[in-house]
Design an enzyme around this catalytic site. Structure first.
Site, mmCIF file in Angstrom:
data_model
loop_
_atom_site.group_PDB
_atom_site.id
_atom_site.type_symbol
_atom_site.label_atom_id
_atom_site.label_comp_id
_atom_site.label_asym_id
_atom_site.label_seq_id
_atom_site.Cartn_x
_atom_site.Cartn_y
_atom_site.Cartn_z
ATOM 1 N N TYR A 138 0.866 -1.254 0.089
ATOM 2 C CA TYR A 138 0.043 0.013 -0.031
ATOM 3 C C TYR A 138 0.924 1.287 0.064
ATOM 4 C CZ TYR A 138 0.798 0.839 5.127
ATOM 5 O OH TYR A 138 1.217 1.021 6.272
ATOM 6 N N CYS A 139 0.217 2.481 -0.494
ATOM 7 C CA CYS A 139 1.015 3.698 -0.453
ATOM 8 C C CYS A 139 -0.217 4.815 -0.334
ATOM 9 C CB CYS A 139 1.828 3.766 -1.587
ATOM 10 S SG CYS A 139 1.030 3.736 -3.214
ATOM 11 N N THR A 140 0.111 5.857 -0.685
ATOM 12 C CA THR A 140 -0.803 6.959 -0.346
ATOM 13 C C THR A 140 -1.967 7.074 -1.328
ATOM 14 O OG1 THR A 140 1.153 8.492 0.312
ATOM 15 C CG2 THR A 140 -0.889 9.713 -0.340
#
Length: 318
Positions: free
Chosen positions: A174-176
């Site tokens: 996951y990331c922003t």
């Protein structure tokens, strides 16, 4: 309902003439009074912009009417004012710096929608891996997630040894906003990880659609807001003040332009130390005035969107 909108988006797609597209896209943003940061590359489009609702609606409609961006998804948030000081549409080789030898248009991890992610994230055979920089996950991350001490995605290969024992697990990256995971998940697959997934739309979409359950702290964002709330279900503060150690989720950029470190600083220390992360920074003769936000735009002397566009046009023609 707040008076402005902030749009976050990306799309991996082939752009045959990125220089021409950059110029046209810049003119479009100017015509719609949008401010923000947009990256154009042969591999696609990546941006975050702010503007009035009607202007943002027109922008989304025009962008998605282009067949190359038909699959693009906008994450839409509300804000009290513009989230940027200026408009910057830049031409680069990649829409997210990685140098990873992968092509997200060929193969990536399986995309999980926010609700799917919420339902399986706590399963015993699932491992969550944060693909963001250290200063980003220092202020907020998913409960139980693995994080890497890295400055940017280019350093991911250096950290594979830390997770090589997890190849038999279901890996969810996951990331922003999801863009880093397109390349990160593709790279993990290339390195022999078989069950690789990614949170589609990233932390921001997860917060907007599910209430952000089990995201601890705040999410760092690349605009005036610095960090935003995600979790409306069971929020906690996980970060501490860089100077005094008390719990705080106030993320700032150090007021010393020579430093500009991203750190968490409580209100008291922010005021007492003029928004700096150290006494050396506090004594910087070029210290920027601290207004309590801890956000400092890059130098905008003599800047206007149209002049910026003309100057880039001129440089390209030489």
């Amino acid at each position: 309902m707040k008076p402005y909108r902030v749009l976050l988006y990306y799309c991996y797609t082939t752009i045959e003439n990125p220089e021409q597209f950059r110029d046209e896209h810049h003119r479009l943003c100017i015509s719609l009074n949008l401010l923000g940061r947009i990256i154009v590359a042969p591999e696609g489009l990546n941006g975050t912009v702010s503007g009035l609702p009607a202007d943002c609606d027109a922008y989304m409609r025009i962008v998605k009417s282009d067949p190359r961006f038909a699959s693009l998804e906008f994450k839409v948030d509300e804000y009290d004012t513009h989230a940027f000081q200026k408009l910057n549409v830049r031409l680069k080789n990649e829409i997210v710096n990685s140098d990873l030898p992968v092509n997200p248009l060929e193969k990536t991890g399986i995309h999980l929608e926010p609700e799917e992610f919420r339902q399986i994230k706590d399963n015993e055979d699932v491992v969550l891996i944060d693909m963001r920089s250290n200063y980003e996950h220092s202020v907020g991350k998913f409960k139980g997630a693995i994080t890497f001490d890295m400055e940017n995605l280019r350093e991911l290969p250096e950290h594979l040894d830390e997770i090589k024992h997890l190849k038999n697990k279901k890996i969810i990256t996951y990331c922003t906003g999801g863009i880093k995971c397109e390349k990160a998940s593709a790279y993990l697959l290339k390195q022999g990880f078989e069950n690789v997934y990614q949170l589609h739309g990233g932390i921001i979409k997860y917060g907007l659609e599910t209430g952000g359950e089990d995201f601890d702290g705040k999410c760092y964002v690349f605009d005036n807001r610095v960090a935003v709330d995600v979790n409306q279900v069971n929020p906690v503060v996980i970060s501490t003040c860089y100077r005094c150690g008390t719990h705080t989720d106030r993320m700032i950029n150090c007021a010393s332009p020579a430093c500009n470190n991203h750190v968490t600083l409580c209100e008291t220390c922010g005021t007492d130390h003029l928004g700096t992360c150290s006494d050396a920074c506090k004594n910087d003769p070029y210290l920027r005035p601290y207004d309590g936000t801890g956000y400092y735009a890059k130098e905008t002397r003599g800047y206007s969107p149209l002049l910026g566009y003309r100057s880039q046009q001129s440089s390209m023609s030489h």
